[in-house]
Design a protein around this motif. Sequence first.
Motif, short mmCIF file in Angstrom:
data_model
loop_
_atom_site.label_atom_id
_atom_site.label_comp_id
_atom_site.label_asym_id
_atom_site.label_seq_id
_atom_site.Cartn_x
_atom_site.Cartn_y
_atom_site.Cartn_z
N LEU B 243 0.83 -1.21 0.00
CA LEU B 243 0.00 0.00 0.00
C LEU B 243 0.87 1.26 0.00
O LEU B 243 0.66 2.18 -0.80
N GLU B 245 4.07 1.58 -0.81
CA GLU B 245 4.91 1.72 -2.00
C GLU B 245 4.09 2.15 -3.21
O GLU B 245 4.54 2.98 -4.01
N GLN B 247 1.26 3.84 -3.15
CA GLN B 247 0.86 5.24 -2.99
C GLN B 247 2.05 6.17 -3.21
O GLN B 247 1.93 7.19 -3.89
N ARG B 250 3.34 7.55 -6.60
CA ARG B 250 2.71 8.68 -7.29
C ARG B 250 3.20 10.03 -6.77
O ARG B 250 2.77 11.07 -7.27
N LEU B 263 -4.67 15.87 -9.66
CA LEU B 263 -5.54 14.75 -9.28
C LEU B 263 -5.06 13.43 -9.87
O LEU B 263 -4.47 13.40 -10.95
N LEU B 264 -5.35 12.37 -9.14
CA LEU B 264 -4.91 11.04 -9.55
C LEU B 264 -5.18 10.74 -11.03
O LEU B 264 -4.29 10.31 -11.76
N LEU B 265 -6.43 11.00 -11.46
CA LEU B 265 -6.77 10.62 -12.83
C LEU B 265 -6.15 11.55 -13.86
O LEU B 265 -6.13 11.24 -15.05
N ASP B 273 6.62 6.26 -10.12
CA ASP B 273 7.87 5.57 -9.80
C ASP B 273 7.67 4.07 -10.05
O ASP B 273 7.11 3.36 -9.23
N GLN B 300 -6.71 -2.37 0.57
CA GLN B 300 -6.36 -1.00 0.16
C GLN B 300 -5.21 -1.02 -0.83
O GLN B 300 -5.16 -0.20 -1.76
N LEU B 303 -6.57 -1.80 -4.12
CA LEU B 303 -7.19 -0.61 -4.71
C LEU B 303 -6.13 0.26 -5.38
O LEU B 303 -6.29 0.71 -6.52
N ALA B 304 -5.03 0.48 -4.64
CA ALA B 304 -3.94 1.29 -5.19
C ALA B 304 -3.36 0.61 -6.42
O ALA B 304 -2.97 1.27 -7.39
N HIS B 307 -5.00 1.26 -9.85
CA HIS B 307 -4.55 2.46 -10.53
C HIS B 307 -3.15 2.25 -11.10
O HIS B 307 -2.86 2.65 -12.23
N TRP B 318 -12.67 -0.06 -13.07
CA TRP B 318 -13.58 0.48 -12.05
C TRP B 318 -14.47 -0.60 -11.43
O TRP B 318 -14.85 -0.51 -10.26
#
Lengths: 140, 422
Positions: B243, B245, B247, B250, B263-265, B273, B300, B303-304, B307, B318
């Motif tokens: 989680l 690493e 996160q 980005r 923003l992420l998107l 990285d 979590q 989830l990361a 992306h 999604w």
Amino acid sequence: MRVMVLVKADKDSEAGVMPSEDMLTRMGAYNEELVKAGVMLAMDGLHPSAKGLRMRFSGAERMITDGPFTETKELLAGFWIWQVRSFDEAIEWLKRAPFDGGTEIELRPVFEMEDFGEVLTPELREQEERVRAEAAKLAS
Amino acid sequence: MSASDTHRTIETVFRIETPKLIAGLARVTRDVSRAEELAQDALVAALQQWPGEGVPRNPGAWLMQAARHRALDWLRRDKMLKRKHEEIGRDLDEEADPIAEIEEALDDEVGDDLLRLIFTACHPVLAIEARLALTLRLIGGLTTEEIARAFLVPEPTMAQRLVRAKKALAEANVPYEVPHGPELAERLGSVLEVVYLIFNEGYAATTGEDWVRPGLCEEAMRLGRILAGLAPREPEVHGLVALMELQASRLRARIGQDGQPVLLLDQNRALWDHLLISHGLKALETARGLAPSPGPYVLQAELAACHARAGKAEETDWARIAALYGALGALTPSPVIELNRAVAVAMAEGPAAGLALVDALAAAPALKNYHLLPSVRADLLAKLGRHGEAQAEFSRAAGMTRNRRERDLLLGRAETARKAAG
């Protein structure tokens, strides 16, 4: 910060001679220590230059020279990427490596993201927090 | 080697070795503060001897040896003191050999001691701030000054926090051990929480001139990896590493060239990285291999990873994100997670499906003042062409946020919706 540890080639590595079992054991223990200290990010060994090539760029031209290459001292045999808190710490870790026999290792800091500290004002921080809230609804 | 070079070497070696020293010493002394003092004594010895005699070939072993001597001296004094107090006439020699005891303690598998030290520093008897500070001090090897800077408090405040924390541990008579059985899960939860809070402290840090604060992310990841080495069978430990690493991968892309957050998107994924991503995905794989049913950190991280795996924002899976939020919500029910799920469902199945879920949340008391609820609802309504309702929801959301920029943004969208409604 990250550093790259460049392991230079030698006659043996270029000849494809594998290290002795004793060396492999000690190197294994050393690598394990690096992993357990949370330092190790990546490591890999390279095939001899005989299996590689060099490409020379000149205008639209691409000139390929096949290996092997002779100037052993300028060739690489492998690398590590470490995550350390300072270059000094990397030096300290490198000292503990089980190399011998005149092996030369090069240690180079990796370029990192700029320190944003100076450019970010409190106003931008506020904005950042808004974005984080927004991002929270899009991601985890 | 010049004297200043030697000093730098000593500091560096000490920073690397301190946690191990303290961990081993604490087992002998049963007292973290005492162990820390003894480790400091070993440092002082190095500072006295190395500049003259040169840095020893194996500086870590040298420090351990020096610490051993100091522990022995301390044990003798302690026994002597106890003997005086208790007026017991026995000779020291008659007692169990303290040297053997210490040798045994310090030669033992260091890993176990380090794990004990981590569990002790993160003991629930301590306030959460104290756990963070003590973990950074004892396991991270950070100086009090560095920790103070990291948490933006004056150094004396942090020093006091650390002293109180150690005192609290001593007073509560916290056993120096790795918990077993049902206690393990709960205590491990506290350890993971501490590491993740350190990470978030760094992740949120974008102000000030201090490099240390953003460095907290790296420190937390390092702690996580150490923990994964010490407790390799615990899936949630690997999940947390993954989680963090994923996160952190980005971080570079989160801020645009002009300092503007991205923003992420909207992020440029080339800036992510990829070394951290591959490391994180590997840790996630390890975690999944260990746990048939994933825990909250693994979920979590998943989830990361959704992306991280998408080369382009449009390629984001999604449906999988929605399913993961569903699983996370089943483990730790929360209307915020449900709202996130609604957003993912809207992305996967269309705004109507998302809106149905959001509407079901309308009555949730926890979201009563949560501006993202009407803001998400408004967005979905606008997408469905229900501009009049969207305008009302955007305005309501604008009235609920305290953030000026966000309010401006929401009022702008309300205005757009008003015009669209005609």
